[in-house]
Motif scaffolding. Structure first.
Motif, PDB file in Angstrom:
ATOM      1  N   SER A 106     -13.300 -55.030 -84.944  1.00 21.67           N
ATOM      2  CA  SER A 106     -13.916 -56.212 -85.552  1.00 21.67           C
ATOM      3  C   SER A 106     -13.460 -57.510 -84.899  1.00 21.67           C
ATOM      4  CB  SER A 106     -13.597 -56.252 -87.047  1.00 21.67           C
ATOM      5  OG  SER A 106     -12.187 -56.301 -87.253  1.00 21.67           O
ATOM      6  N   MET A 107     -12.554 -57.377 -83.916  1.00 18.12           N
ATOM      7  CA  MET A 107     -12.006 -58.568 -83.265  1.00 18.12           C
ATOM      8  C   MET A 107     -12.876 -58.965 -82.068  1.00 18.12           C
ATOM      9  SD  MET A 107      -8.116 -59.314 -82.029  1.00 18.12           S
ATOM     10  CE  MET A 107      -8.023 -57.762 -81.159  1.00 18.12           C
ATOM     11  N   ARG A 108     -13.149 -60.267 -81.964  1.00 17.54           N
ATOM     12  CA  ARG A 108     -13.977 -60.785 -80.862  1.00 17.54           C
ATOM     13  C   ARG A 108     -13.340 -62.062 -80.326  1.00 17.54           C
ATOM     14  NH1 ARG A 108     -18.863 -63.910 -79.814  1.00 17.54           N
ATOM     15  NH2 ARG A 108     -20.238 -62.728 -78.393  1.00 17.54           N
ATOM     16  N   ILE A 109     -13.053 -62.076 -79.029  1.00 18.25           N
ATOM     17  CA  ILE A 109     -12.422 -63.220 -78.380  1.00 18.25           C
ATOM     18  C   ILE A 109     -13.355 -63.743 -77.295  1.00 18.25           C
ATOM     19  CG2 ILE A 109     -10.437 -64.022 -77.034  1.00 18.25           C
ATOM     20  CD1 ILE A 109      -8.819 -61.762 -78.305  1.00 18.25           C
ATOM     21  N   THR A 110     -13.514 -65.043 -77.216  1.00 19.67           N
ATOM     22  CA  THR A 110     -14.359 -65.639 -76.179  1.00 19.67           C
ATOM     23  C   THR A 110     -13.572 -66.676 -75.393  1.00 19.67           C
ATOM     24  OG1 THR A 110     -15.180 -67.386 -77.636  1.00 19.67           O
ATOM     25  CG2 THR A 110     -16.435 -65.330 -77.582  1.00 19.67           C
ATOM     26  N   ALA A 111     -14.027 -66.889 -74.155  1.00 22.16           N
ATOM     27  CA  ALA A 111     -13.394 -67.903 -73.297  1.00 22.16           C
ATOM     28  C   ALA A 111     -14.418 -68.335 -72.262  1.00 22.16           C
ATOM     29  CB  ALA A 111     -12.149 -67.318 -72.620  1.00 22.16           C
ATOM     30  N   PRO A 112     -14.328 -69.573 -71.791  1.00 26.81           N
ATOM     31  CA  PRO A 112     -15.241 -70.032 -70.736  1.00 26.81           C
ATOM     32  C   PRO A 112     -14.844 -69.435 -69.387  1.00 26.81           C
ATOM     33  CG  PRO A 112     -13.672 -71.751 -71.253  1.00 26.81           C
ATOM     34  CD  PRO A 112     -13.428 -70.648 -72.245  1.00 26.81           C
ATOM     35  N   GLY A 113     -15.829 -69.193 -68.566  1.00 23.63           N
ATOM     36  CA  GLY A 113     -15.541 -68.634 -67.249  1.00 23.63           C
ATOM     37  C   GLY A 113     -16.514 -69.153 -66.195  1.00 23.63           C
ATOM     38  N   VAL A 114     -16.134 -68.980 -64.934  1.00 21.22           N
ATOM     39  CA  VAL A 114     -16.979 -69.364 -63.800  1.00 21.22           C
ATOM     40  C   VAL A 114     -17.203 -68.129 -62.937  1.00 21.22           C
ATOM     41  CG1 VAL A 114     -17.178 -70.767 -61.720  1.00 21.22           C
ATOM     42  CG2 VAL A 114     -16.167 -71.745 -63.780  1.00 21.22           C
ATOM     43  N   VAL A 115     -18.454 -67.840 -62.678  1.00 19.15           N
ATOM     44  CA  VAL A 115     -18.835 -66.652 -61.888  1.00 19.15           C
ATOM     45  C   VAL A 115     -18.447 -66.858 -60.428  1.00 19.15           C
ATOM     46  CG1 VAL A 115     -20.793 -65.265 -61.099  1.00 19.15           C
ATOM     47  CG2 VAL A 115     -20.707 -66.088 -63.464  1.00 19.15           C
ATOM     48  N   LYS A 116     -17.851 -65.836 -59.831  1.00 19.34           N
ATOM     49  CA  LYS A 116     -17.407 -65.912 -58.440  1.00 19.34           C
ATOM     50  C   LYS A 116     -18.287 -65.108 -57.478  1.00 19.34           C
ATOM     51  CE  LYS A 116     -14.067 -68.726 -58.972  1.00 19.34           C
ATOM     52  NZ  LYS A 116     -14.173 -70.064 -58.355  1.00 19.34           N
ATOM     53  N   GLU A 117     -19.283 -64.413 -57.996  1.00 17.30           N
ATOM     54  CA  GLU A 117     -20.237 -63.679 -57.156  1.00 17.30           C
ATOM     55  C   GLU A 117     -21.498 -63.417 -57.981  1.00 17.30           C
ATOM     56  OE1 GLU A 117     -18.737 -59.827 -56.100  1.00 17.30           O
ATOM     57  OE2 GLU A 117     -17.731 -59.595 -58.025  1.00 17.30           O
ATOM     58  N   LYS A 118     -22.606 -63.283 -57.300  1.00 18.66           N
ATOM     59  CA  LYS A 118     -23.835 -63.046 -58.041  1.00 18.66           C
ATOM     60  C   LYS A 118     -23.802 -61.665 -58.693  1.00 18.66           C
ATOM     61  CE  LYS A 118     -26.704 -61.236 -54.256  1.00 18.66           C
ATOM     62  NZ  LYS A 118     -27.939 -61.471 -53.467  1.00 18.66           N
ATOM     63  N   GLY A 119     -24.490 -61.550 -59.820  1.00 14.59           N
ATOM     64  CA  GLY A 119     -24.468 -60.281 -60.537  1.00 14.59           C
ATOM     65  C   GLY A 119     -25.793 -59.975 -61.220  1.00 14.59           C
ATOM     66  N   PHE A 120     -26.083 -58.690 -61.311  1.00 12.63           N
ATOM     67  CA  PHE A 120     -27.291 -58.206 -61.973  1.00 12.63           C
ATOM     68  C   PHE A 120     -26.916 -57.673 -63.355  1.00 12.63           C
ATOM     69  CE2 PHE A 120     -27.657 -57.819 -57.416  1.00 12.63           C
ATOM     70  CZ  PHE A 120     -28.901 -58.380 -57.148  1.00 12.63           C
ATOM     71  N   LYS A 121     -27.909 -57.415 -64.155  1.00 13.65           N
ATOM     72  CA  LYS A 121     -27.643 -56.888 -65.485  1.00 13.65           C
ATOM     73  C   LYS A 121     -26.829 -55.602 -65.370  1.00 13.65           C
ATOM     74  CE  LYS A 121     -29.809 -55.487 -69.831  1.00 13.65           C
ATOM     75  NZ  LYS A 121     -28.845 -56.283 -70.626  1.00 13.65           N
ATOM     76  N   ASP A 122     -25.757 -55.532 -66.153  1.00 23.14           N
ATOM     77  CA  ASP A 122     -24.848 -54.382 -66.234  1.00 23.14           C
ATOM     78  C   ASP A 122     -23.948 -54.210 -65.012  1.00 23.14           C
ATOM     79  OD1 ASP A 122     -25.850 -53.703 -68.758  1.00 23.14           O
ATOM     80  OD2 ASP A 122     -27.434 -52.457 -67.899  1.00 23.14           O
ATOM     81  N   SER A 123     -24.092 -55.093 -64.003  1.00 26.31           N
ATOM     82  CA  SER A 123     -23.199 -54.960 -62.844  1.00 26.31           C
ATOM     83  C   SER A 123     -21.836 -55.559 -63.152  1.00 26.31           C
ATOM     84  CB  SER A 123     -23.819 -55.639 -61.620  1.00 26.31           C
ATOM     85  OG  SER A 123     -23.946 -57.027 -61.823  1.00 26.31           O
ATOM     86  N   LEU A 124     -20.822 -55.131 -62.406  1.00 28.14           N
ATOM     87  CA  LEU A 124     -19.449 -55.586 -62.598  1.00 28.14           C
ATOM     88  C   LEU A 124     -19.165 -56.695 -61.592  1.00 28.14           C
ATOM     89  CD1 LEU A 124     -17.121 -54.686 -64.493  1.00 28.14           C
ATOM     90  CD2 LEU A 124     -16.205 -53.403 -62.542  1.00 28.14           C
TER      91      LEU A 124
END
Length: 246
Positions: A202-220
């Motif tokens: 039930s725990m949910r943690i959020t934080a701001p981030g900056v993408v370092k490479e392009k990504g597709f849905k479900d990609s890592l």
């Protein structure tokens, strides 16, 4: 009626035209017992042979069989016509079909026919020129049904398989869309700001981030956590969210 139609050809073939009336009785027996394989019957048998082997949907496939020979007169007995393909497979386009005719298992004649197979294929094409990098919309595309004697192995045949995808090359108006000309557009690009989400129970943690490479849905992808200043890996959920594990 059939007997008298066959009679002259049978008699002339055996005795010649000059003795027709002298040998009427013998010729009648000959004509009555013979097998006559008509041209249209040969073509119909070949057509059925091919249709039984079609790998395509019958409603989208058209085939024409042509036999340029004449009716075949055969001796009485158990008639069999066996067709076969020199290439062993039915294919689109023009190709030969061969047949062996036997009576009581004895070979009587070999035939050669020609078949032409075409297929009605729905193809997704461009309504107007579209440039590389553009994301395709329904307004960019249309369906055209093509009657073709060649296979479109890589062609896109449904609008939903092209709409929302990115073009990897420039295409002019009326060009066929192929799977090789499309790629899934990235949901996030390098430099995009996203929300990092970590969930456990039930725990949910959020934080701001900056993408370092392009990504597709479900990609890592790699994302910089702006709170901890650490690089983390996360799974792309949508254009605004990347999911990370504890």
């Amino acid at each position: 009626m059939t007997r008298f139609r066959i009679l002259p050809n049978c008699l002339r073939a055996i005795f010649g035209a000059g003795v027709f009336f002298l040998l009427f009785g013998a010729a009648a027996v000959c004509a009555a017992g013979n097998n006559v394989l008509k041209v249209h019957e040969i073509e119909e048998r070949a057509l059925k042979f091919l249709k039984d082997r079609f790998p395509w949907a019958p409603e989208t496939t058209q085939v024409v069989v042509n036999y340029e020979g004449k009716d075949v007169v055969l001796p009485p007995g158990n008639l069999e016509v066996n067709f076969y393909l020199p290439g062993r497979t039915v294919r689109l386009g023009r190709f030969p079909v061969q047949a062996k005719i036997t009576v009581n298992k004895a070979l009587q004649k070999r035939l050669r026919l020609t078949a032409r197979v075409t297929q009605s294929i729905p193809l997704v094409t461009t309504r107007h020129p579209v440039n590389r990098g553009e994301i395709l919309t329904a307004e960019d595309l249309r369906i055209e049904v093509s009657q073709s004697n060649r296979s479109f192995k890589h062609a896109v045949t449904r609008l939903e398989d092209a709409v929302g995808f990115e073009l990897v090359r420039n295409l002019g108006a009326g060009r066929v869309i192929t799977v090789n000309s499309l790629r899934k557009p990235p949901l996030v690009e390098k430099g995009n700001q996203v929300t990092l989400v970590a969930e456990k129970g039930s725990m949910r943690i959020t934080a701001p981030g900056v993408v370092k490479e392009k990504g597709f849905k479900d990609s890592l992808i790699k994302v910089l956590n702006l709170q901890t200043k650490k690089m983390v890996f996360g799974q792309v959920v949508d254009s605004q969210t990347v999911k990370v594990k504890f």
